[in-house]
Design a protein around this motif. Structure first.
Motif, PDB file in Angstrom:
ATOM      1  N   VAL A   1      44.131  41.041  72.291  1.00  0.00           N
ATOM      2  CA  VAL A   1      45.150  40.344  73.061  1.00  0.00           C
ATOM      3  C   VAL A   1      45.329  40.988  74.436  1.00  0.00           C
ATOM      4  CG1 VAL A   1      46.405  39.529  71.030  1.00  0.00           C
ATOM      5  CG2 VAL A   1      47.021  41.707  72.045  1.00  0.00           C
TER       6      VAL A   1
ATOM      7  N   TRP B   1      52.535  42.016  75.119  1.00  0.00           N
ATOM      8  CA  TRP B   1      51.412  41.104  74.918  1.00  0.00           C
ATOM      9  C   TRP B   1      51.731  39.737  75.505  1.00  0.00           C
ATOM     10  CZ3 TRP B   1      50.065  42.375  69.110  1.00  0.00           C
ATOM     11  CH2 TRP B   1      49.646  43.707  69.039  1.00  0.00           C
ATOM     12  N   HIS B   2      50.761  39.149  76.163  1.00  0.00           N
ATOM     13  CA  HIS B   2      50.944  37.843  76.799  1.00  0.00           C
ATOM     14  C   HIS B   2      50.926  36.733  75.744  1.00  0.00           C
ATOM     15  CE1 HIS B   2      49.250  39.522  80.830  1.00  0.00           C
ATOM     16  NE2 HIS B   2      50.394  40.065  80.499  1.00  0.00           N
ATOM     17  N   VAL B   3      51.809  35.771  75.956  1.00  0.00           N
ATOM     18  CA  VAL B   3      51.933  34.634  75.039  1.00  0.00           C
ATOM     19  C   VAL B   3      51.833  33.359  75.867  1.00  0.00           C
ATOM     20  CG1 VAL B   3      53.472  33.434  73.429  1.00  0.00           C
ATOM     21  CG2 VAL B   3      53.416  35.943  73.477  1.00  0.00           C
TER      22      VAL B   3
ATOM     23  N   THR C   1      52.798  29.068  71.659  1.00  0.00           N
ATOM     24  CA  THR C   1      53.128  29.787  70.419  1.00  0.00           C
ATOM     25  C   THR C   1      52.020  30.750  69.998  1.00  0.00           C
ATOM     26  OG1 THR C   1      52.168  28.027  69.093  1.00  0.00           O
ATOM     27  CG2 THR C   1      54.542  27.876  69.556  1.00  0.00           C
ATOM     28  N   ALA C   2      51.107  31.061  70.909  1.00  0.00           N
ATOM     29  CA  ALA C   2      49.975  31.923  70.547  1.00  0.00           C
ATOM     30  C   ALA C   2      49.805  33.052  71.565  1.00  0.00           C
ATOM     31  CB  ALA C   2      48.691  31.099  70.480  1.00  0.00           C
ATOM     32  N   PHE C   3      49.223  34.126  71.110  1.00  0.00           N
ATOM     33  CA  PHE C   3      48.895  35.219  72.016  1.00  0.00           C
ATOM     34  C   PHE C   3      47.732  34.815  72.909  1.00  0.00           C
ATOM     35  CE2 PHE C   3      50.695  37.757  68.445  1.00  0.00           C
ATOM     36  CZ  PHE C   3      51.725  38.366  69.157  1.00  0.00           C
TER      37      PHE C   3
END
Length: 139
Positions: free
Chosen positions: A20, A36-38, A41-43
């Protein structure tokens, strides 16, 4: 695991990991999941780990191959004992109280038996050699 990971390489198989993106540049702080970048709804993921992580992964695999099972166990147990003696529960705590944490870890390391100190020193020397060899073989 974050793009720049070292410890994660010790305990995982890189083919089973999702890498990630992190907003942190500091390798230790990249383990903070709040960095962590999002997207939605997902990394946000990367195709591969950073160059530094790949070099460490290669070196660690070569290094571990040179150690006996007993040497591996002693090294990992010693590292975790020394880290635990820092009293830090998270990477953020370790970084925030770095001077105090390092002082506690050095005190803990000074209490190791001569046999354990020698074994850990030998293991670290092998790791440094593997890191140097891995770095030169990719240049």
């Amino acid at each position: 695991m974050p793009r720049l990971s070292v410890i994660g390489m010790l305990f995982s198989h890189s083919d089973c990991l999702t890498t990630v993106e992190s907003g942190e540049k500091n390798m230790m702080m990249q383990h903070d999941p709040f960095s962590w970048h999002v997207l939605g709804t997902a990394f946000v993921t990367c195709r591969q780990t950073g160059r530094e992580s790949r070099l460490v992964d290669k070196a660690v695999n070569e290094w571990f191959a040179e150690l006996s099972q007993e040497e591996r166990e002693m090294f990992v147990e010693t590292i975790f004992t020394v880290l635990n003696d820092s009293k830090a529960k998270t990477n953020s705590e370790l970084s925030a109280n770095l001077f105090e944490s390092v002082a506690r870890m050095l005190k803990s390391a000074s209490r190791l038996s001569p046999k354990t100190k020698n074994a850990v020193l030998k293991t670290i020397q092998l790791l440094v050699k593997s890191l140097i060899d891995a770095n030169f073989s990719t240049n």
